[in-house]
Design a protein around this motif. Structure first.
Motif, mmCIF file in Angstrom:
data_model
loop_
_atom_site.group_PDB
_atom_site.id
_atom_site.type_symbol
_atom_site.label_atom_id
_atom_site.label_comp_id
_atom_site.label_asym_id
_atom_site.label_seq_id
_atom_site.Cartn_x
_atom_site.Cartn_y
_atom_site.Cartn_z
ATOM 1 N N ASP A 58 0.747 -1.212 -0.057
ATOM 2 C CA ASP A 58 0.036 0.101 -0.031
ATOM 3 C C ASP A 58 1.036 1.310 -0.045
ATOM 4 O O ASP A 58 1.954 1.187 0.705
ATOM 5 N N GLY A 81 -4.421 12.285 -4.434
ATOM 6 C CA GLY A 81 -5.205 11.158 -4.111
ATOM 7 C C GLY A 81 -5.101 10.046 -5.255
ATOM 8 O O GLY A 81 -5.160 8.970 -4.696
ATOM 9 N N ASP A 85 -2.901 5.017 -1.722
ATOM 10 C CA ASP A 85 -4.127 4.369 -1.209
ATOM 11 C C ASP A 85 -4.663 5.235 0.125
ATOM 12 O O ASP A 85 -5.683 4.971 0.603
ATOM 13 N N ALA A 86 -3.949 5.951 0.903
ATOM 14 C CA ALA A 86 -4.132 6.737 1.907
ATOM 15 C C ALA A 86 -3.380 8.070 1.793
ATOM 16 O O ALA A 86 -2.206 8.395 1.214
ATOM 17 N N GLU A 103 -11.805 15.267 5.471
ATOM 18 C CA GLU A 103 -11.562 13.821 4.547
ATOM 19 C C GLU A 103 -10.146 13.462 4.595
ATOM 20 O O GLU A 103 -10.284 12.149 4.963
ATOM 21 N N PRO A 121 -9.092 7.676 4.892
ATOM 22 C CA PRO A 121 -9.855 6.970 4.320
ATOM 23 C C PRO A 121 -8.965 5.853 3.313
ATOM 24 O O PRO A 121 -8.149 6.517 2.660
ATOM 25 N N ALA A 122 -9.343 4.691 3.145
ATOM 26 C CA ALA A 122 -8.566 3.811 2.228
ATOM 27 C C ALA A 122 -9.577 3.948 0.945
ATOM 28 O O ALA A 122 -10.631 4.080 0.770
ATOM 29 N N THR A 123 -8.405 4.480 -0.169
ATOM 30 C CA THR A 123 -8.786 4.531 -1.455
ATOM 31 C C THR A 123 -8.103 3.600 -2.344
ATOM 32 O O THR A 123 -6.889 4.211 -2.917
#
Length: 148
Positions: A58, A81, A85-86, A103, A121-123
């Motif tokens: 990650d 972003g 991942d974060a 956010e 947040p995990a993206t």
């Protein structure tokens, strides 16, 4: 002797603050099991202050903000972003956290280490982008060891 708000703002916007927060955020990443690199150029031309690769592959980016003015004039953080991942802001303990958006994650750091105040947040990245970023990250790290 009273210290003015302007004096405090100038005191916390110096390059020393940036260096201290960057060092602390990188040390925190190490403590969390990540391998950090500083000042990493991204494919979109932006530069991440701290980019770290985790044990499971990650990718985390920390954007260091040395003061309110630094945050207010720099909106490029929204372009990080797609390459992690974060995403976290990393700020000094004196930074007024209320001005930051809710956010992203939040790290408070100084020259000795840091703490996650708010998880990011995990993206998850797309597999092809993750592979390209991981290869570029590894090459950059290896090339830096040769230059140093």
């Amino acid at each position: 002797m009273a210290v003015s708000a302007l004096h405090l703002e100038l005191a916390f916007s110096r390059p020393e603050t940036t260096l201290s927060v960057t060092r602390g955020a990188a040390r925190l990443m190490l403590d969390m099991g990540y391998a950090p690199l500083l000042e990493v150029c991204l494919p979109n031309g932006r530069r991440a202050d701290v980019m770290a690769l985790g044990p499971k592959g990650d990718v985390v980016i920390c954007e260091v903000k040395s003061g309110i003015d630094d945050y207010r004039v720099d909106r490029k953080w929204q372009e990080y972003g797609p390459f992690c991942d974060a995403f976290y802001f990393a700020v000094a303990p004196e930074f007024p956290q209320g001005v930051l958006p809710d956010e992203p994650g939040l790290i408070v750091a100084d020259g000795f280490g840091g703490a996650v105040v708010r998880d990011a947040p995990a993206t998850p990245l797309a597999p092809a982008r993750r592979k390209a970023l991981t290869l570029a990250f590894a090459r950059l790290g290896a090339l830096r060891t040769i230059r140093d």
